[in-house]
Write an enzyme that holds these catalytic residues in place. Structure first.
Site, PDB file in Angstrom:
ATOM      1  CE  LYS A  13     -10.882   2.692   3.390  1.00 27.43           C
ATOM      2  NZ  LYS A  13     -10.407   4.050   3.106  1.00 27.43           N
ATOM      3  NE  ARG A  88      -9.096   1.731  -3.282  1.00 29.92           N
ATOM      4  CZ  ARG A  88      -8.376   1.392  -2.208  1.00 29.92           C
ATOM      5  NH1 ARG A  88      -8.469   0.203  -1.675  1.00 29.92           N
ATOM      6  NH2 ARG A  88      -7.559   2.270  -1.663  1.00 29.92           N
ATOM      7  NE  ARG A 127      -2.481   6.105   6.215  1.00 33.46           N
ATOM      8  CZ  ARG A 127      -3.517   5.664   5.509  1.00 33.46           C
ATOM      9  NH1 ARG A 127      -4.576   5.194   6.123  1.00 33.46           N
ATOM     10  NH2 ARG A 127      -3.502   5.727   4.209  1.00 33.46           N
ATOM     11  NE  ARG A 160      -0.029   3.181   2.446  1.00 33.65           N
ATOM     12  CZ  ARG A 160      -1.330   3.024   2.591  1.00 33.65           C
ATOM     13  NH1 ARG A 160      -1.817   2.444   3.658  1.00 33.65           N
ATOM     14  NH2 ARG A 160      -2.149   3.475   1.686  1.00 33.65           N
ATOM     15  NE  ARG A 171      -4.189   7.349  -1.167  1.00 30.16           N
ATOM     16  CZ  ARG A 171      -3.813   7.287   0.102  1.00 30.16           C
ATOM     17  NH1 ARG A 171      -3.014   8.218   0.588  1.00 30.16           N
ATOM     18  NH2 ARG A 171      -4.215   6.319   0.858  1.00 30.16           N
TER      19      ARG A 171
HETATM   20  P1  AMP Z   1      -4.963   1.021   0.308  1.00 28.92           P
HETATM   21  O1  AMP Z   1      -3.956   0.578   1.314  1.00 28.92           O
HETATM   22  O2  AMP Z   1      -6.323   0.438   0.562  1.00 28.92           O
HETATM   23  O3  AMP Z   1      -5.005   2.509   0.132  1.00 28.92           O
HETATM   24  O4  AMP Z   1      -4.502   0.417  -1.105  1.00 28.92           O
HETATM   25  C1  AMP Z   1      -3.253   0.727  -1.679  1.00 28.92           C
HETATM   26  C2  AMP Z   1      -3.308   0.547  -3.187  1.00 28.92           C
HETATM   27  O5  AMP Z   1      -3.641  -0.808  -3.515  1.00 28.92           O
HETATM   28  C3  AMP Z   1      -4.348   1.378  -3.890  1.00 28.92           C
HETATM   29  O6  AMP Z   1      -3.892   2.701  -4.145  1.00 28.92           O
HETATM   30  C4  AMP Z   1      -4.583   0.588  -5.163  1.00 28.92           C
HETATM   31  O7  AMP Z   1      -3.535   0.798  -6.095  1.00 28.92           O
HETATM   32  C5  AMP Z   1      -4.490  -0.834  -4.668  1.00 28.92           C
HETATM   33  N1  AMP Z   1      -5.811  -1.342  -4.251  1.00 28.92           N
HETATM   34  C6  AMP Z   1      -6.194  -1.711  -2.993  1.00 28.92           C
HETATM   35  N2  AMP Z   1      -7.464  -2.134  -2.972  1.00 28.92           N
HETATM   36  C7  AMP Z   1      -7.919  -2.038  -4.255  1.00 28.92           C
HETATM   37  C8  AMP Z   1      -9.170  -2.287  -4.881  1.00 28.92           C
HETATM   38  N3  AMP Z   1     -10.225  -2.741  -4.189  1.00 28.92           N
HETATM   39  N4  AMP Z   1      -9.259  -2.077  -6.226  1.00 28.92           N
HETATM   40  C9  AMP Z   1      -8.216  -1.642  -6.940  1.00 28.92           C
HETATM   41  N5  AMP Z   1      -7.017  -1.342  -6.400  1.00 28.92           N
HETATM   42  C10 AMP Z   1      -6.854  -1.539  -5.074  1.00 28.92           C
END
Ligand code: AMP
Length: 222
Positions: A13, A88, A127, A160, A171
């Site tokens: 993504k 989400r 990654r 990360r 996850r």
């Molecule tokens: P990502 O880089 O998109 O995997 O986001 C990293 C972390 O940010 C996730 O594991 C969540 O803890 C938080 N996060 C990002 N986007 C959202 C969302 N739309 N709703 C809730 N938590 C989010």
């Protein structure tokens, strides 16, 4: 045009959203990046979000939705948005629809990048990201020119916490549940475009672009 990229972690993504947003002229908005930026800056929002991110949990809807709606209301989002990592939850999707409709806008399409789960495990643990500019690399599919260093400014790449092997399986499991619910939500609205996410990134970009060309544009701008 307002688009959403949907897919399990590791489906590509982030990489695809950056490429597509640039090609189409949309603003790429990643709520994960926004939370990481806020955490690095040490803001109140960042501190709050960090507690959930560290545990691999979703940041509460009330915080996430307020942050996202404020971002898409900025003038630079007017030509259109490419959302990555949002929504989400169904509540996030509903409030996004509601907010856009108040401005006579809407989500035009949701591109659902599908990848078999065994491939995702391999992808996720390879990654690496740049802590300075958020560039994303992969050991196999998109390596930096110099191992461990960002191509843009030479910063040392980091992995990360949530890309490390032990957290990946859990996850994927939790993500599958809400990703499928959201896919159903948008499918009911005839906005879901499933995309084969296997193969090299250029091939996936082509498939995404081909799908985007078939999207009936009903409204413009965020
Ligand atoms: P990502 O880089 O998109 O995997 O986001 C990293 C972390 O940010 C996730 O594991 C969540 O803890 C938080 N996060 C990002 N986007 C959202 C969302 N739309 N709703 C809730 N938590 C989010």
């Amino acid at each position: 045009m307002n688009l959403i990229l949907l897919g399990l972690p590791g489906a590509g993504k982030g990489t695809q959203a950056q490429i597509l947003a640039e090609q189409i002229g949309l603003i790429h908005i990643s709520t994960g990046d926004m939370f990481r930026d806020a955490a690095s800056a040490g803001t109140e929002l960042g501190r709050r979000a960090q507690q959930y991110m560290n545990k691999g949990e979703l940041v509460p809807d009330e915080v996430t939705i307020a942050m996202l709606l404020e971002r898409i209301a900025q003038p630079d989002a007017n030509p259109g948005i490419m959302l990555d990592g949002f929504p989400r939850t169904i509540q996030q999707a509903e409030e996004l629809d509601h907010s856009l409709s108040e401005r006579n806008s809407l989500i035009d399409a949701v591109l659902y990048i599908e990848v078999p789960e065994e491939q995702l495990m391999g992808r996720l643990t390879g990654r690496w990201t740049c802590p300075t500019c958020s560039a994303i690399y992969h050991e196999i599919t998109n390596p930096p020119k110099i191992t461990g260093q960002c191509d843009n400014e030479g910063a040392k790449l980091t992995q990360r916490a949530d890309d490390q092997r032990e957290t990946v399986k859990a996850r994927l499991d939790t993500n599958r549940a809400w990703t499928e619910r959201l896919a159903e939500y948008y499918e009911a609205d005839a906005k879901l475009y499933p995309i084969d996410g296997t193969g090299d990134p250029e091939a996936i970009t082509k498939r995404l672009m081909a799908a985007i060309e078939t999207v009936p544009v009903q409204a413009s701008g965020a």
